[in-house]
Write an enzyme that holds these catalytic residues in place. Structure first.
Site, PDB file in Angstrom:
ATOM      1  N   PHE A  47       0.784  -1.076  -0.131  1.00 37.40           N
ATOM      2  CA  PHE A  47      -0.086  -0.064  -0.177  1.00 37.40           C
ATOM      3  C   PHE A  47       1.027   1.187  -0.039  1.00 37.40           C
ATOM      4  CE2 PHE A  47      -2.935   3.165   1.600  1.00 37.40           C
ATOM      5  CZ  PHE A  47      -4.155   2.663   1.280  1.00 37.40           C
TER       6      PHE A  47
ATOM      7  N   TYR B 275     -10.865   0.666  11.046  1.00 36.09           N
ATOM      8  CA  TYR B 275     -12.138   1.213  10.133  1.00 36.09           C
ATOM      9  C   TYR B 275     -12.624   0.216   8.989  1.00 36.09           C
ATOM     10  CZ  TYR B 275      -8.270   3.159   7.243  1.00 36.09           C
ATOM     11  OH  TYR B 275      -7.101   3.450   6.514  1.00 36.09           O
ATOM     12  N   LYS B 276     -11.396  -0.720   8.952  1.00 41.05           N
ATOM     13  CA  LYS B 276     -11.778  -1.959   7.724  1.00 41.05           C
ATOM     14  C   LYS B 276     -12.500  -2.894   8.576  1.00 41.05           C
ATOM     15  CE  LYS B 276      -7.895  -0.178   4.955  1.00 41.05           C
ATOM     16  NZ  LYS B 276      -6.335  -0.313   4.570  1.00 41.05           N
TER      17      LYS B 276
ATOM     18  N   ASP C 239       2.139  -4.888   8.646  1.00 47.22           N
ATOM     19  CA  ASP C 239       0.991  -4.306   8.644  1.00 47.22           C
ATOM     20  C   ASP C 239      -0.109  -5.002   8.292  1.00 47.22           C
ATOM     21  OD1 ASP C 239      -1.139  -2.614   7.601  1.00 47.22           O
ATOM     22  OD2 ASP C 239       0.226  -1.235   6.410  1.00 47.22           O
TER      23      ASP C 239
ATOM     24  N   ARG D 263     -12.559  -4.819  -6.918  1.00 45.48           N
ATOM     25  CA  ARG D 263     -12.082  -5.513  -5.546  1.00 45.48           C
ATOM     26  C   ARG D 263     -13.446  -5.873  -4.839  1.00 45.48           C
ATOM     27  NH1 ARG D 263      -8.268  -2.777  -1.180  1.00 45.48           N
ATOM     28  NH2 ARG D 263     -10.053  -1.339  -1.121  1.00 45.48           N
TER      29      ARG D 263
HETATM   30  C1  LIG Z   1      -5.910   0.953   4.283  1.00 44.12           C
HETATM   31  C2  LIG Z   1      -4.516   0.967   4.656  1.00 44.12           C
HETATM   32  C3  LIG Z   1      -3.666   1.830   5.194  1.00 44.12           C
HETATM   33  C4  LIG Z   1      -4.321   3.212   5.624  1.00 44.12           C
HETATM   34  O1  LIG Z   1      -3.083   3.964   6.249  1.00 44.12           O
HETATM   35  P1  LIG Z   1      -3.887   5.407   7.233  1.00 44.12           P
HETATM   36  O2  LIG Z   1      -2.766   5.983   7.371  1.00 44.12           O
HETATM   37  O3  LIG Z   1      -4.500   4.657   8.227  1.00 44.12           O
HETATM   38  O4  LIG Z   1      -4.754   5.999   6.253  1.00 44.12           O
HETATM   39  C5  LIG Z   1      -2.090   1.652   5.335  1.00 44.12           C
HETATM   40  N1  LIG Z   1      -1.470   0.581   5.086  1.00 44.12           N
HETATM   41  C6  LIG Z   1      -2.117  -0.341   4.136  1.00 44.12           C
HETATM   42  C7  LIG Z   1      -1.608  -1.677   3.832  1.00 44.12           C
HETATM   43  C8  LIG Z   1      -3.609  -0.363   4.270  1.00 44.12           C
HETATM   44  O5  LIG Z   1      -4.472  -1.355   3.646  1.00 44.12           O
END
Ligand SMILES: *Cc1c(COP(=O)(O)O)cnc(C)c1O
Length: 416
Positions: free
Chosen positions: A129, A226-227, A201, A375
Protein backbone atom coordinates in the site's frame (compact mmCIF):
# COMPACT_ATOMS: atom_id res chain seq x y z
CA UNK A 1 -23.16 -23.45 -5.25
CA UNK A 2 -25.23 -23.80 -8.44
CA UNK A 3 -28.52 -22.13 -7.52
CA UNK A 4 -29.83 -19.29 -5.37
CA UNK A 5 -31.62 -21.88 -3.21
CA UNK A 6 -28.29 -23.51 -2.44
CA UNK A 7 -26.97 -20.14 -1.29
CA UNK A 8 -30.01 -19.68 0.98
CA UNK A 9 -29.43 -23.17 2.42
CA UNK A 10 -25.82 -22.30 3.23
CA UNK A 11 -27.05 -19.18 5.06
CA UNK A 12 -29.51 -21.27 7.09
CA UNK A 13 -26.65 -23.54 8.23
CA UNK A 14 -24.21 -20.68 8.90
CA UNK A 15 -23.28 -20.43 12.60
CA UNK A 16 -22.30 -16.76 12.14
CA UNK A 17 -25.61 -15.77 10.52
CA UNK A 18 -27.13 -14.31 13.74
CA UNK A 19 -24.28 -11.78 14.00
CA UNK A 20 -25.59 -9.95 10.93
CA UNK A 21 -28.20 -8.44 13.27
CA UNK A 22 -25.43 -6.66 15.14
CA UNK A 23 -24.96 -4.38 12.12
CA UNK A 24 -27.01 -1.49 10.77
CA UNK A 25 -26.95 -2.52 7.10
CA UNK A 26 -28.27 -0.16 4.46
CA UNK A 27 -31.41 -1.60 2.84
CA UNK A 28 -31.17 -2.64 -0.81
CA UNK A 29 -27.37 -2.79 -0.77
CA UNK A 30 -25.01 -5.75 -1.09
CA UNK A 31 -21.95 -4.46 0.66
CA UNK A 32 -18.68 -6.03 -0.49
CA UNK A 33 -16.35 -3.27 0.69
CA UNK A 34 -15.86 -4.06 4.37
CA UNK A 35 -12.17 -4.37 3.55
CA UNK A 36 -12.11 -0.62 2.96
CA UNK A 37 -14.76 0.73 5.36
CA UNK A 38 -16.75 -1.63 7.57
CA UNK A 39 -20.47 -1.06 8.19
CA UNK A 40 -21.72 0.50 11.45
CA UNK A 41 -22.44 -1.85 14.33
CA UNK A 42 -25.97 -1.24 15.70
CA UNK A 43 -24.41 -0.36 19.05
CA UNK A 44 -22.31 2.46 17.55
CA UNK A 45 -25.18 4.90 17.33
CA UNK A 46 -26.18 4.63 21.01
CA UNK A 47 -22.52 4.77 21.97
CA UNK A 48 -22.07 8.01 20.00
CA UNK A 49 -25.14 9.50 21.70
CA UNK A 50 -23.81 8.55 25.14
CA UNK A 51 -20.34 9.94 24.47
CA UNK A 52 -21.66 13.23 23.15
CA UNK A 53 -24.71 13.65 25.41
CA UNK A 54 -23.57 12.29 28.75
CA UNK A 55 -19.79 11.93 28.78
CA UNK A 56 -19.03 15.15 26.94
CA UNK A 57 -22.28 17.05 27.59
CA UNK A 58 -22.74 16.33 31.30
CA UNK A 59 -19.37 14.96 32.42
CA UNK A 60 -17.41 17.64 30.56
CA UNK A 61 -13.72 17.76 31.53
CA UNK A 62 -14.36 15.31 34.38
CA UNK A 63 -14.90 12.54 31.84
CA UNK A 64 -11.16 12.21 31.20
CA UNK A 65 -11.19 10.44 34.56
CA UNK A 66 -14.77 9.39 35.22
CA UNK A 67 -15.61 8.04 31.76
CA UNK A 68 -12.19 6.46 31.26
CA UNK A 69 -11.27 8.66 28.30
CA UNK A 70 -7.62 8.88 29.28
CA UNK A 71 -7.25 5.10 29.51
CA UNK A 72 -9.17 4.43 26.30
CA UNK A 73 -6.23 3.84 23.88
CA UNK A 74 -4.84 1.14 26.20
CA UNK A 75 -8.16 -0.39 27.19
CA UNK A 76 -9.23 -0.78 23.56
CA UNK A 77 -5.75 -2.08 22.73
CA UNK A 78 -6.26 -4.85 25.31
CA UNK A 79 -9.64 -5.68 23.80
CA UNK A 80 -8.23 -5.84 20.29
CA UNK A 81 -5.13 -7.85 21.31
CA UNK A 82 -6.64 -11.37 21.19
CA UNK A 83 -7.67 -10.87 17.55
CA UNK A 84 -4.01 -10.53 16.53
CA UNK A 85 -2.34 -12.93 18.95
CA UNK A 86 -1.13 -10.15 21.23
CA UNK A 87 -1.20 -9.92 25.02
CA UNK A 88 -2.23 -7.27 27.52
CA UNK A 89 -0.29 -4.00 27.55
CA UNK A 90 1.06 -4.68 24.07
CA UNK A 91 -1.38 -2.72 21.88
CA UNK A 92 -2.54 0.90 21.82
CA UNK A 93 -5.34 2.22 19.64
CA UNK A 94 -4.15 5.58 18.37
CA UNK A 95 -3.39 7.82 15.37
CA UNK A 96 -3.34 6.41 11.82
CA UNK A 97 -1.39 3.56 10.25
CA UNK A 98 0.83 6.11 8.51
CA UNK A 99 1.69 7.88 11.77
CA UNK A 100 2.15 4.60 13.68
CA UNK A 101 4.44 3.30 10.95
CA UNK A 102 6.53 6.44 11.24
CA UNK A 103 6.86 5.90 14.99
CA UNK A 104 7.65 2.18 14.82
CA UNK A 105 9.91 2.28 11.79
CA UNK A 106 11.93 5.11 13.38
CA UNK A 107 12.16 3.21 16.65
CA UNK A 108 13.19 0.02 14.86
CA UNK A 109 15.92 1.77 12.84
CA UNK A 110 17.25 3.41 15.97
CA UNK A 111 17.33 0.09 17.78
CA UNK A 112 19.16 -1.54 14.88
CA UNK A 113 21.61 1.37 14.59
CA UNK A 114 22.82 0.52 18.11
CA UNK A 115 22.92 -3.20 17.49
CA UNK A 116 24.45 -3.30 14.00
CA UNK A 117 24.98 0.14 12.40
CA UNK A 118 25.96 -1.35 9.01
CA UNK A 119 22.38 -2.39 8.44
CA UNK A 120 20.88 0.46 6.40
CA UNK A 121 18.24 -1.25 4.26
CA UNK A 122 14.47 -1.34 4.72
CA UNK A 123 12.95 -4.16 2.68
CA UNK A 124 9.38 -4.03 1.41
CA UNK A 125 7.29 -4.77 -1.67
CA UNK A 126 6.64 -2.42 -4.57
CA UNK A 127 3.03 -3.61 -4.46
CA UNK A 128 2.67 -2.57 -0.81
CA UNK A 129 0.00 0.00 0.00
CA UNK A 130 1.66 3.27 -1.10
CA UNK A 131 1.41 5.13 2.23
CA UNK A 132 3.67 2.52 3.83
CA UNK A 133 6.31 3.20 1.18
CA UNK A 134 5.78 6.97 1.36
CA UNK A 135 6.38 6.95 5.12
CA UNK A 136 9.58 4.93 4.70
CA UNK A 137 10.77 7.33 1.97
CA UNK A 138 10.02 10.40 4.10
CA UNK A 139 11.77 8.94 7.12
CA UNK A 140 14.85 7.96 5.10
CA UNK A 141 15.12 11.49 3.73
CA UNK A 142 14.67 13.02 7.13
CA UNK A 143 17.27 10.80 8.83
CA UNK A 144 19.73 11.46 6.01
CA UNK A 145 22.05 8.67 7.15
CA UNK A 146 22.22 6.59 3.99
CA UNK A 147 19.23 4.36 4.53
CA UNK A 148 17.64 2.87 1.43
CA UNK A 149 14.31 1.28 0.63
CA UNK A 150 14.73 -2.01 -1.24
CA UNK A 151 11.54 -3.09 -3.00
CA UNK A 152 10.84 -6.50 -4.47
CA UNK A 153 8.35 -7.12 -7.26
CA UNK A 154 7.46 -10.68 -6.36
CA UNK A 155 6.87 -12.03 -2.85
CA UNK A 156 9.05 -15.00 -3.82
CA UNK A 157 12.02 -12.59 -4.04
CA UNK A 158 11.80 -11.56 -0.38
CA UNK A 159 14.09 -14.31 0.96
CA UNK A 160 16.94 -13.11 -1.29
CA UNK A 161 16.27 -9.44 -0.60
CA UNK A 162 16.43 -9.80 3.20
CA UNK A 163 20.14 -10.06 3.98
CA UNK A 164 22.91 -8.87 6.30
CA UNK A 165 22.36 -5.25 5.21
CA UNK A 166 18.69 -5.35 6.20
CA UNK A 167 17.63 -3.44 9.27
CA UNK A 168 13.85 -3.89 9.01
CA UNK A 169 11.51 -5.85 6.76
CA UNK A 170 8.27 -3.86 6.58
CA UNK A 171 5.72 -6.26 5.15
CA UNK A 172 1.98 -5.99 4.69
CA UNK A 173 0.48 -9.37 5.59
CA UNK A 174 -2.43 -9.27 3.10
CA UNK A 175 -1.98 -7.25 -0.08
CA UNK A 176 -4.64 -4.57 -0.56
CA UNK A 177 -5.09 -5.17 -4.31
CA UNK A 178 -4.60 -8.87 -4.90
CA UNK A 179 -5.52 -10.27 -1.49
CA UNK A 180 -2.24 -12.24 -1.50
CA UNK A 181 -1.39 -13.33 2.06
CA UNK A 182 2.13 -14.00 3.28
CA UNK A 183 3.03 -16.87 5.58
CA UNK A 184 3.73 -14.70 8.61
CA UNK A 185 5.42 -17.43 10.64
CA UNK A 186 7.95 -18.51 8.03
CA UNK A 187 8.69 -14.98 6.84
CA UNK A 188 9.23 -13.69 10.39
CA UNK A 189 11.57 -16.63 10.99
CA UNK A 190 13.47 -15.82 7.81
CA UNK A 191 13.74 -12.13 8.73
CA UNK A 192 15.14 -13.03 12.15
CA UNK A 193 17.55 -15.60 10.64
CA UNK A 194 18.91 -12.72 8.55
CA UNK A 195 19.37 -10.66 11.73
CA UNK A 196 16.68 -8.10 10.84
CA UNK A 197 13.49 -6.89 12.53
CA UNK A 198 9.96 -7.76 11.37
CA UNK A 199 7.37 -4.98 11.14
CA UNK A 200 3.96 -6.21 9.94
CA UNK A 201 1.10 -4.14 8.55
CA UNK A 202 -2.19 -5.84 9.46
CA UNK A 203 -4.55 -3.41 7.68
CA UNK A 204 -6.28 -6.22 5.75
CA UNK A 205 -5.69 -8.87 8.42
CA UNK A 206 -7.05 -7.64 11.75
CA UNK A 207 -10.54 -9.11 12.09
CA UNK A 208 -10.23 -10.78 8.67
CA UNK A 209 -7.76 -13.64 9.12
CA UNK A 210 -6.19 -15.29 12.18
CA UNK A 211 -2.96 -13.58 13.23
CA UNK A 212 -0.59 -14.75 15.97
CA UNK A 213 1.99 -12.01 16.51
CA UNK A 214 3.46 -13.47 19.70
CA UNK A 215 3.25 -17.01 18.32
CA UNK A 216 5.40 -16.09 15.32
CA UNK A 217 7.69 -13.90 17.43
CA UNK A 218 7.19 -10.73 15.37
CA UNK A 219 8.70 -7.43 16.55
CA UNK A 220 6.21 -4.70 15.59
CA UNK A 221 2.83 -4.33 13.93
CA UNK A 222 0.36 -1.69 12.86
CA UNK A 223 -3.20 -1.95 11.60
CA UNK A 224 -6.42 -0.02 11.34
CA UNK A 225 -9.85 -0.32 12.92
CA UNK A 226 -12.04 1.10 10.15
CA UNK A 227 -11.74 -1.88 7.78
CA UNK A 228 -12.70 -5.34 9.06
CA UNK A 229 -13.02 -4.13 12.67
CA UNK A 230 -15.92 -1.81 11.78
CA UNK A 231 -14.73 1.16 13.86
CA UNK A 232 -16.09 3.90 11.58
CA UNK A 233 -14.64 6.26 8.96
CA UNK A 234 -11.21 7.43 10.06
CA UNK A 235 -11.39 5.61 13.39
CA UNK A 236 -7.94 5.42 15.01
CA UNK A 237 -5.42 2.75 14.04
CA UNK A 238 -3.37 0.55 16.39
CA UNK A 239 0.25 -0.17 17.15
CA UNK A 240 1.69 -3.37 18.64
CA UNK A 241 5.17 -3.72 20.08
CA UNK A 242 6.52 -7.03 21.41
CA UNK A 243 6.93 -6.83 25.18
CA UNK A 244 10.66 -7.58 24.91
CA UNK A 245 11.26 -4.35 22.97
CA UNK A 246 8.91 -1.90 24.66
CA UNK A 247 11.16 -0.33 27.25
CA UNK A 248 14.28 -0.12 25.11
CA UNK A 249 12.63 1.69 22.21
CA UNK A 250 12.47 5.41 21.63
CA UNK A 251 9.94 6.78 19.19
CA UNK A 252 10.35 10.25 17.70
CA UNK A 253 6.83 11.65 18.23
CA UNK A 254 7.55 12.19 21.89
CA UNK A 255 4.34 13.95 22.80
CA UNK A 256 2.91 14.34 26.27
CA UNK A 257 0.52 11.36 26.07
CA UNK A 258 3.57 9.09 25.86
CA UNK A 259 5.20 10.74 28.88
CA UNK A 260 5.57 8.83 32.13
CA UNK A 261 3.64 11.53 34.01
CA UNK A 262 1.78 13.74 31.54
CA UNK A 263 0.29 15.91 34.27
CA UNK A 264 3.54 16.47 36.12
CA UNK A 265 4.09 19.11 33.39
CA UNK A 266 7.80 18.38 33.53
CA UNK A 267 9.73 20.32 30.87
CA UNK A 268 11.83 17.19 30.13
CA UNK A 269 10.41 14.25 28.19
CA UNK A 270 10.58 10.88 29.94
CA UNK A 271 8.88 8.00 28.13
CA UNK A 272 6.22 5.96 29.85
CA UNK A 273 7.00 2.35 30.75
CA UNK A 274 5.59 -0.12 28.27
CA UNK A 275 3.27 0.42 25.32
CA UNK A 276 2.11 3.85 26.57
CA UNK A 277 5.22 5.50 25.14
CA UNK A 278 3.86 4.93 21.65
CA UNK A 279 1.10 7.47 22.22
CA UNK A 280 1.70 11.05 21.16
CA UNK A 281 -1.04 13.63 21.80
CA UNK A 282 -4.70 13.99 22.76
CA UNK A 283 -6.86 11.33 21.14
CA UNK A 284 -10.11 11.70 19.13
CA UNK A 285 -12.32 10.33 21.90
CA UNK A 286 -15.66 10.40 20.06
CA UNK A 287 -14.32 8.41 17.13
CA UNK A 288 -12.21 6.15 19.33
CA UNK A 289 -15.19 5.30 21.55
CA UNK A 290 -17.02 3.80 18.58
CA UNK A 291 -14.18 1.34 17.97
CA UNK A 292 -15.43 -0.58 20.99
CA UNK A 293 -18.82 -1.25 19.37
CA UNK A 294 -16.98 -2.96 16.50
CA UNK A 295 -14.67 -4.95 18.78
CA UNK A 296 -17.53 -6.15 20.98
CA UNK A 297 -19.07 -8.13 18.10
CA UNK A 298 -15.89 -10.22 17.92
CA UNK A 299 -16.42 -11.33 21.53
CA UNK A 300 -19.38 -13.40 20.27
CA UNK A 301 -17.28 -15.53 17.92
CA UNK A 302 -13.62 -16.32 17.16
CA UNK A 303 -11.19 -15.87 14.31
CA UNK A 304 -11.23 -19.57 13.37
CA UNK A 305 -14.99 -19.43 12.67
CA UNK A 306 -14.56 -16.15 10.80
CA UNK A 307 -11.77 -17.62 8.68
CA UNK A 308 -13.83 -20.72 7.80
CA UNK A 309 -16.70 -18.61 6.52
CA UNK A 310 -14.40 -16.12 4.80
CA UNK A 311 -12.81 -18.88 2.71
CA UNK A 312 -16.22 -20.42 1.99
CA UNK A 313 -17.45 -17.02 0.74
CA UNK A 314 -14.41 -16.19 -1.41
CA UNK A 315 -14.28 -19.77 -2.80
CA UNK A 316 -17.93 -19.53 -3.86
CA UNK A 317 -17.51 -16.04 -5.28
CA UNK A 318 -14.48 -16.97 -7.39
CA UNK A 319 -16.11 -20.17 -8.61
CA UNK A 320 -19.37 -18.40 -9.55
CA UNK A 321 -17.69 -15.46 -11.32
CA UNK A 322 -15.61 -17.87 -13.38
CA UNK A 323 -18.64 -20.03 -14.22
CA UNK A 324 -21.34 -17.38 -14.79
CA UNK A 325 -19.22 -14.57 -16.28
CA UNK A 326 -17.03 -16.81 -18.46
CA UNK A 327 -15.91 -15.19 -21.70
CA UNK A 328 -15.93 -11.66 -20.27
CA UNK A 329 -12.18 -11.11 -19.90
CA UNK A 330 -12.20 -11.19 -16.09
CA UNK A 331 -8.90 -12.49 -14.72
CA UNK A 332 -8.55 -13.59 -11.12
CA UNK A 333 -5.59 -11.89 -9.42
CA UNK A 334 -6.24 -13.37 -5.97
CA UNK A 335 -4.47 -16.64 -5.09
CA UNK A 336 -6.60 -19.77 -5.22
CA UNK A 337 -4.55 -21.43 -2.48
CA UNK A 338 -6.28 -20.84 0.87
CA UNK A 339 -2.98 -20.33 2.67
CA UNK A 340 -2.22 -17.37 0.37
CA UNK A 341 -5.63 -15.68 0.38
CA UNK A 342 -6.94 -12.95 2.66
CA UNK A 343 -10.64 -12.05 2.85
CA UNK A 344 -11.18 -10.32 -0.47
CA UNK A 345 -11.20 -11.44 -4.10
CA UNK A 346 -10.03 -9.30 -7.01
CA UNK A 347 -10.45 -9.60 -10.73
CA UNK A 348 -8.76 -7.61 -13.46
CA UNK A 349 -10.73 -6.30 -16.40
CA UNK A 350 -9.67 -3.62 -18.91
CA UNK A 351 -12.87 -1.71 -18.03
CA UNK A 352 -12.77 -2.47 -14.32
CA UNK A 353 -13.56 1.10 -13.30
CA UNK A 354 -16.72 1.41 -15.41
CA UNK A 355 -17.94 -2.06 -14.43
CA UNK A 356 -17.55 -1.23 -10.73
CA UNK A 357 -19.46 2.03 -11.18
CA UNK A 358 -22.27 0.11 -12.90
CA UNK A 359 -22.32 -2.42 -10.03
CA UNK A 360 -22.49 0.36 -7.43
CA UNK A 361 -25.37 1.99 -9.35
CA UNK A 362 -27.26 -1.30 -8.87
CA UNK A 363 -26.47 -1.48 -5.16
CA UNK A 364 -23.56 -3.94 -5.29
CA UNK A 365 -20.78 -2.01 -3.60
CA UNK A 366 -17.21 -3.14 -4.10
CA UNK A 367 -14.36 -0.90 -5.12
CA UNK A 368 -11.77 -0.30 -7.78
CA UNK A 369 -8.00 -0.15 -7.48
CA UNK A 370 -5.61 0.98 -10.17
CA UNK A 371 -4.79 -0.52 -12.55
CA UNK A 372 -7.91 -2.39 -13.73
CA UNK A 373 -8.76 -4.19 -10.48
CA UNK A 374 -12.32 -4.88 -9.30
CA UNK A 375 -12.09 -5.64 -5.60
CA UNK A 376 -14.74 -7.46 -3.57
CA UNK A 377 -14.36 -7.74 0.21
CA UNK A 378 -16.09 -10.42 2.26
CA UNK A 379 -16.85 -9.75 5.90
CA UNK A 380 -18.09 -13.00 7.47
CA UNK A 381 -19.83 -11.14 10.30
CA UNK A 382 -22.46 -9.73 7.94
CA UNK A 383 -21.95 -11.03 4.38
CA UNK A 384 -24.33 -13.84 3.35
CA UNK A 385 -23.94 -16.58 0.75
CA UNK A 386 -27.02 -15.22 -0.99
CA UNK A 387 -25.20 -11.88 -1.30
CA UNK A 388 -22.46 -13.72 -3.18
CA UNK A 389 -25.04 -15.23 -5.51
CA UNK A 390 -26.90 -11.97 -6.13
CA UNK A 391 -23.70 -9.95 -6.61
CA UNK A 392 -22.42 -12.36 -9.26
CA UNK A 393 -25.79 -12.33 -11.06
CA UNK A 394 -25.71 -8.53 -11.13
CA UNK A 395 -22.15 -8.60 -12.46
CA UNK A 396 -23.14 -11.15 -15.11
CA UNK A 397 -26.04 -9.00 -16.26
CA UNK A 398 -23.90 -5.86 -16.46
CA UNK A 399 -21.34 -7.73 -18.57
CA UNK A 400 -23.87 -9.55 -20.78
CA UNK A 401 -25.84 -6.37 -21.54
CA UNK A 402 -22.74 -4.13 -21.60
CA UNK A 403 -24.63 -1.77 -19.28
CA UNK A 404 -21.24 -0.54 -18.03
CA UNK A 405 -20.71 1.29 -21.35
CA UNK A 406 -23.18 4.04 -20.30
CA UNK A 407 -21.17 7.31 -20.31
CA UNK A 408 -21.94 8.17 -16.67
CA UNK A 409 -19.89 5.18 -15.50
CA UNK A 410 -16.69 6.54 -17.03
CA UNK A 411 -16.60 9.70 -14.86
CA UNK A 412 -13.85 9.40 -12.26
CA UNK A 413 -14.57 10.23 -8.61
CA UNK A 414 -11.78 11.34 -6.28
CA UNK A 415 -12.19 8.24 -4.09
CA UNK A 416 -12.41 5.05 -6.15
C1 LIG B 1 -5.75 0.98 4.51
C2 LIG B 1 -4.27 0.87 4.60
C3 LIG B 1 -3.51 1.90 5.16
C4 LIG B 1 -4.17 3.19 5.61
O1 LIG B 1 -3.30 4.03 6.29
P1 LIG B 1 -3.85 5.27 7.13
O2 LIG B 1 -2.66 6.03 7.47
O3 LIG B 1 -4.55 4.70 8.35
O4 LIG B 1 -4.80 6.03 6.26
C5 LIG B 1 -2.15 1.72 5.29
N1 LIG B 1 -1.56 0.57 4.91
C6 LIG B 1 -2.25 -0.44 4.33
C7 LIG B 1 -1.56 -1.69 3.93
C8 LIG B 1 -3.63 -0.31 4.16
O5 LIG B 1 -4.32 -1.29 3.59
Amino acid sequence: MKTRDEALALDRDDPLAPLRNRFALAPGVIYLDGNSLGVPPVAASARAQAVIGQEWGEGLIRSWNTAGWFALPRRLGDKLAPLIGAGRDEVVVTDTISVNLFKLLSAALRMMAERDPRRRVIVSERANFPTDLYIAQGLIEQLDRGYTLRLVDDPADLPDAIDDETAVAMITHVNYRTGYMHDMASLTHLIHQAGALALWDLAHSAGAVPVDLNGVGADFAVGCTYKYLNGGPGSPAFAWVAKRHQNTLAQPLSGWWGHRKPFAMDPRYAPDEGIGRFLCGTQPIVSMSLVEAGLDVFLETDMAAIRRKSLALTDRFIELVEARCAGHALTLVTPRAHAQRGSHASFEHPHGYEIMQALIARGVIGDYREPHVLRFGFTPLYTRFVDVWDAVETLRDILDTEAWRAPEFAARHSVT
